[in-house]
Design an enzyme around this catalytic site. Sequence first.
Site, PDB file in Angstrom:
ATOM      1  CG  ASP A   1      13.339  60.234   6.299  1.00 56.18           C
ATOM      2  OD1 ASP A   1      12.887  60.504   5.175  1.00 56.18           O
ATOM      3  OD2 ASP A   1      12.688  60.380   7.360  1.00 56.18           O
TER       4      ASP A   1
ATOM      5  CG  HIS B   1      19.148  44.999  17.366  1.00 55.87           C
ATOM      6  ND1 HIS B   1      20.062  44.101  16.834  1.00 55.87           N
ATOM      7  CD2 HIS B   1      17.961  44.728  16.770  1.00 55.87           C
ATOM      8  CE1 HIS B   1      19.469  43.295  15.967  1.00 55.87           C
ATOM      9  NE2 HIS B   1      18.177  43.662  15.905  1.00 55.87           N
TER      10      HIS B   1
END
Length: 372
Positions: free
Chosen positions: A267, A336
């Site tokens: 993460d 993106h």
Amino acid sequence: MAIKYELIKVCKQSGARLGKIHTPHGVIETPIFMPVGTQATVKAMTPEELKKIEAQIILSNTYHLYLRPGHKLVEKAGGLHKFMNWDKPILTDSGGFQVFSLGDLRKISEEGVEFRSHIDGSKHFLSPEKAIEIENSLGADIIMAFDECAPYPADRQYVKNSLERTTRWLKRCIDAHKYPERQALFGIIQGGMYKDLRHQSLNEILSFDLPGYAVGGLSVGEPKDLMYEVLEYTTPLMPKDKPRYLMGVGSPDCLIEGVIRGIDMFDCVHPTRIGRNGTAMTSIGRVVIKNAKYAEDFMPLDPNCDCYTCKSYSRAYIRHLFKAGEILASRLVTYHNLHFLLNLMKEIRQAIMEDRLLDYRREFFQKYGYTL
Ligand SMILES: CCOC(=O)Nc1nc2cc3nc(NC)[nH]c3cc2c(=O)[nH]1
């Protein structure tokens, strides 16, 4: 068991693994990158957009949601999945990492951590029991044990005392956990950058039979090579039949190097945070879109990317949005960047399947401009 890890394949070229984590909210293909949604939202993204880019699991933070809106309110709303309209897996970590280990706003004792809220400066106290109570209320599929992430650098004695307290806190977390059958509690291995202390922590944490384990205390400012070295003598000693989570990592090179060293879960706030201030991660390196050189550049952010942002808008347009302070600017680059990292993980999984992960690393590093 709240989760079941299925080891699909071990890479022939490295310590990488292909796996599946079966959870009450669906299956996670590993290695996986988990977008961070600190305050019950992955900033600037809707759950539908996250699904579109095939996010499989997201993170939320115990510390932040306890402070605001409060874990009892989220529980009343039916838990975090319902509250944020995300029906796939969620993992909660403390999110207090900045507060607990870096900020001097905190006092650590055997009982727990006293700290000041970053919102209004009010005093709070978190103990292992309190952290588990919060995580039980939020209802995430995977919850992290309350630990202390030692700062870097830190002297040996401090790190030893800290890891031993983290082990005592893990026992208290296990005893306080109300729903082990539906929320998988992961233990966190500490030990700083000291090989013998890492092995001591590993033995102590692994002595508790848990559904998964994290490598903590890394990505705290140490050189990348030092992080890789710690992984090299830590992950091989972790159970092969359980997920391994490297907390707070990371950038594309660290993801690939972490997978090669046997890590399954990652993460990092990086892609979303830099996305909001206009830095795009592209297949040919970073694009800082506010740079004047993009003012009349009508190419997509990343010519090799097929995401919505890259198929629909030019660099010039996105630069304009940032210069104009438009909200859409953050949304498009965040979208993106997350697609870029999730796609990188998909390519890594494919490379492991075809036993060509080290070749993939070399190709990626050449394109992205990293040095091996
Ligand atoms: C209640 C759960 O406690 C935690 O989340 N503990 C924890 N979180 C970390 C977050 C980290 N982020 C980074 N780099 C950005 N490194 C981290 C380490 C930890 C950790 O050791 N332990």
